[in-house]
Design a protein around this motif. Structure first.
Motif, PDB file in Angstrom:
ATOM      1  N   ASP A 112      31.433 -12.703   6.399  1.00 34.46           N
ATOM      2  CA  ASP A 112      32.405 -11.884   5.803  1.00 34.46           C
ATOM      3  C   ASP A 112      33.907 -12.024   6.446  1.00 34.46           C
ATOM      4  O   ASP A 112      34.909 -11.990   5.707  1.00 34.46           O
ATOM      5  N   LEU A 113      33.965 -12.515   7.568  1.00 41.87           N
ATOM      6  CA  LEU A 113      35.323 -12.617   8.317  1.00 41.87           C
ATOM      7  C   LEU A 113      35.964 -13.971   8.370  1.00 41.87           C
ATOM      8  O   LEU A 113      37.218 -14.156   8.305  1.00 41.87           O
ATOM      9  N   PHE A 114      35.076 -14.965   8.408  1.00 39.61           N
ATOM     10  CA  PHE A 114      35.484 -16.386   8.221  1.00 39.61           C
ATOM     11  C   PHE A 114      34.556 -17.141   7.775  1.00 39.61           C
ATOM     12  O   PHE A 114      33.940 -18.110   8.218  1.00 39.61           O
ATOM     13  N   PRO A 115      34.302 -17.540   6.217  1.00 41.62           N
ATOM     14  CA  PRO A 115      33.263 -18.221   5.612  1.00 41.62           C
ATOM     15  C   PRO A 115      33.492 -19.736   5.589  1.00 41.62           C
ATOM     16  O   PRO A 115      32.415 -20.276   5.821  1.00 41.62           O
ATOM     17  N   GLU A 116      34.650 -20.094   5.980  1.00 40.51           N
ATOM     18  CA  GLU A 116      35.146 -21.233   6.257  1.00 40.51           C
ATOM     19  C   GLU A 116      34.475 -21.938   7.269  1.00 40.51           C
ATOM     20  O   GLU A 116      34.199 -22.947   7.432  1.00 40.51           O
ATOM     21  N   GLY A 117      34.198 -21.276   8.428  1.00 39.60           N
ATOM     22  CA  GLY A 117      33.666 -21.495   9.451  1.00 39.60           C
ATOM     23  C   GLY A 117      32.167 -21.427   9.534  1.00 39.60           C
ATOM     24  O   GLY A 117      31.686 -21.769  10.733  1.00 39.60           O
ATOM     25  N   ALA A 118      31.521 -20.914   8.725  1.00 36.72           N
ATOM     26  CA  ALA A 118      30.173 -20.799   8.651  1.00 36.72           C
ATOM     27  C   ALA A 118      29.390 -22.054   7.613  1.00 36.72           C
ATOM     28  O   ALA A 118      29.494 -21.908   6.414  1.00 36.72           O
ATOM     29  N   ILE A 119      29.010 -23.035   8.380  1.00 38.64           N
ATOM     30  CA  ILE A 119      28.443 -24.044   7.519  1.00 38.64           C
ATOM     31  C   ILE A 119      27.075 -24.361   7.880  1.00 38.64           C
ATOM     32  O   ILE A 119      26.482 -24.329   9.194  1.00 38.64           O
ATOM     33  N   CYS A 120      26.159 -25.045   7.094  1.00 39.82           N
ATOM     34  CA  CYS A 120      24.928 -25.450   7.428  1.00 39.82           C
ATOM     35  C   CYS A 120      24.660 -26.978   6.817  1.00 39.82           C
ATOM     36  O   CYS A 120      25.389 -27.195   5.824  1.00 39.82           O
ATOM     37  N   ILE A 121      23.449 -27.518   7.054  1.00 43.88           N
ATOM     38  CA  ILE A 121      23.229 -28.767   6.490  1.00 43.88           C
ATOM     39  C   ILE A 121      21.487 -28.519   5.974  1.00 43.88           C
ATOM     40  O   ILE A 121      20.714 -28.115   6.725  1.00 43.88           O
ATOM     41  N   GLU A 122      21.289 -28.844   4.907  1.00 46.84           N
ATOM     42  CA  GLU A 122      20.280 -28.683   4.082  1.00 46.84           C
ATOM     43  C   GLU A 122      19.450 -29.895   3.802  1.00 46.84           C
ATOM     44  O   GLU A 122      20.168 -31.004   3.156  1.00 46.84           O
ATOM     45  N   ILE A 123      18.312 -30.126   3.887  1.00 50.62           N
ATOM     46  CA  ILE A 123      17.618 -31.369   3.481  1.00 50.62           C
ATOM     47  C   ILE A 123      16.120 -30.754   2.707  1.00 50.62           C
ATOM     48  O   ILE A 123      15.627 -29.888   3.280  1.00 50.62           O
ATOM     49  N   GLY A 124      16.029 -31.306   1.457  1.00 52.52           N
ATOM     50  CA  GLY A 124      14.754 -30.586   0.741  1.00 52.52           C
ATOM     51  C   GLY A 124      14.815 -29.441   0.422  1.00 52.52           C
ATOM     52  O   GLY A 124      13.576 -28.715   0.513  1.00 52.52           O
ATOM     53  N   GLY A 125      15.908 -28.664   0.455  1.00 44.70           N
ATOM     54  CA  GLY A 125      15.934 -27.123   0.247  1.00 44.70           C
ATOM     55  C   GLY A 125      15.852 -26.548   1.562  1.00 44.70           C
ATOM     56  O   GLY A 125      15.801 -24.995   1.339  1.00 44.70           O
ATOM     57  N   LYS A 126      15.532 -27.033   2.585  1.00 52.98           N
ATOM     58  CA  LYS A 126      15.497 -26.494   4.125  1.00 52.98           C
ATOM     59  C   LYS A 126      16.718 -26.477   4.864  1.00 52.98           C
ATOM     60  O   LYS A 126      17.261 -27.525   5.012  1.00 52.98           O
ATOM     61  N   ILE A 127      17.077 -25.457   5.630  1.00 52.11           N
ATOM     62  CA  ILE A 127      18.374 -25.577   6.370  1.00 52.11           C
ATOM     63  C   ILE A 127      17.914 -25.969   7.651  1.00 52.11           C
ATOM     64  O   ILE A 127      16.694 -25.505   8.287  1.00 52.11           O
ATOM     65  N   VAL A 128      18.199 -27.250   8.154  1.00 49.65           N
ATOM     66  CA  VAL A 128      17.788 -27.796   9.196  1.00 49.65           C
ATOM     67  C   VAL A 128      18.848 -28.064  10.428  1.00 49.65           C
ATOM     68  O   VAL A 128      18.779 -28.345  11.572  1.00 49.65           O
ATOM     69  N   GLY A 129      20.069 -27.399  10.154  1.00 52.11           N
ATOM     70  CA  GLY A 129      21.010 -27.461  11.079  1.00 52.11           C
ATOM     71  C   GLY A 129      22.288 -26.446  10.677  1.00 52.11           C
ATOM     72  O   GLY A 129      22.365 -26.193   9.382  1.00 52.11           O
ATOM     73  N   SER A 130      23.130 -25.864  11.575  1.00 49.54           N
ATOM     74  CA  SER A 130      24.070 -25.074  11.480  1.00 49.54           C
ATOM     75  C   SER A 130      25.251 -25.154  12.101  1.00 49.54           C
ATOM     76  O   SER A 130      25.051 -25.648  13.400  1.00 49.54           O
ATOM     77  N   LEU A 131      26.470 -25.001  11.990  1.00 50.72           N
ATOM     78  CA  LEU A 131      27.612 -24.916  12.839  1.00 50.72           C
ATOM     79  C   LEU A 131      28.370 -23.616  12.581  1.00 50.72           C
ATOM     80  O   LEU A 131      28.654 -23.481  11.338  1.00 50.72           O
ATOM     81  N   THR A 132      28.936 -22.701  13.409  1.00 48.13           N
ATOM     82  CA  THR A 132      29.665 -21.703  13.196  1.00 48.13           C
ATOM     83  C   THR A 132      30.897 -21.803  14.203  1.00 48.13           C
ATOM     84  O   THR A 132      30.972 -22.093  15.252  1.00 48.13           O
ATOM     85  N   ALA A 133      32.000 -21.414  13.222  1.00 48.91           N
ATOM     86  CA  ALA A 133      33.135 -21.421  13.956  1.00 48.91           C
ATOM     87  C   ALA A 133      34.304 -20.145  13.708  1.00 48.91           C
ATOM     88  O   ALA A 133      33.905 -19.505  12.823  1.00 48.91           O
TER      89      ALA A 133
END
Length: 230
Positions: free
Chosen positions: A68-89
């Motif tokens: 809600d506050l900063f979607p640009e800083g909320a990212i993830c990496i997906e492999i085969g439809g599964k989230i396997v990593g994330s980074l929040t800033a």
């Protein structure tokens, strides 16, 4: 860069190949959204097992604030439809004359309600990779994607405190500053600090009492990446 426009803000979407040994594996780096919350919480639990404090795992309310506050800083990496990593800033203003802080102070305990839309720096709140996928360079991909966000926003730097999980074993023979120097000169390897150096981050200052972290004896090293276009 890999931005797609939406009604509210530019959204990040990048399709890449990562490598499992010599095998290319398709992956997607994107903003995380509400539907991802359950998977992100499971990711944290698997990525930060005890002795890491369980109370620091993401809660749904925190994740809601991120998108809600900063979607640009909320990212993830997906492999085969599964989230396997994330980074929040989040965005903050960095005072070079007053760098001392704790993770809880600067990130609002991970709730980022103190996110500053006009902040000159992108502060890393959290990065995590599922243990089974840590040989694929995913953390470096997430970090480089956030560097692109720094350039896209036209701000000064990416910065954040890096844990020092190898320090406790060396504390009897060196100070925290000496430990960081040993990592930088290649005499010591640290799982986090060495990774951040490989990502292009530069050490700024050792922080004491940064995070309740037995392996780091509560120390962290503030490390930055500066926007090369400014």
């Amino acid at each position: 860069m890999a931005y797609e426009e939406s009604a509210n803000s530019p959204l990040y979407l990048k399709k890449i190949y990562v490598f499992d040994g010599d095998k290319p594996v398709p992956a997607i780096i994107r903003n995380y959204v509400n539907e991802d919350f359950e998977g992100l919480i499971e990711l944290q639990q698997a990525s930060f097992p005890p002795p890491f404090p369980e109370e620091l795992w993401w809660k749904e309310e925190q994740l809601q604030n991120h998108v809600d506050l900063f979607p640009e800083g909320a990212i993830c990496i997906e492999i085969g439809g599964k989230i396997v990593g994330s980074l929040t800033a989040m965005r903050v203003h960095i005072d070079p004359l007053n760098l001392e802080h704790t993770w809880r102070e600067i990130t609002d305990g991970g709730y980022i309600r103190n996110h500053d839309p006009d902040g000159d720096s992108l502060y890393i709140v959290d990065i995590c990779i599922l243990p089974a996928f840590r040989n694929m360079g995913l953390g470096k991909w997430l970090m480089s994607s956030m560097y692109e966000t720094v350039v896209h926003l036209g701000i000064t730097r990416l910065i954040g405190g890096g844990r020092m999980p190898g320090y406790a074993a060396q504390a009897a023979r060196m100070t925290p500053d000496q430990y960081v120097d040993a990592v930088v000169t290649g005499l010591q390897r640290d799982p986090v600090l060495t990774f951040l150096l490989r990502c292009g981050r530069m050490p700024v200052q050792v922080l004491s009492g940064y995070l309740e972290d037995e392996e780091s004896l509560n120390y962290a090293c503030l490390m930055e990446w500066r926007n090369p276009f400014l």
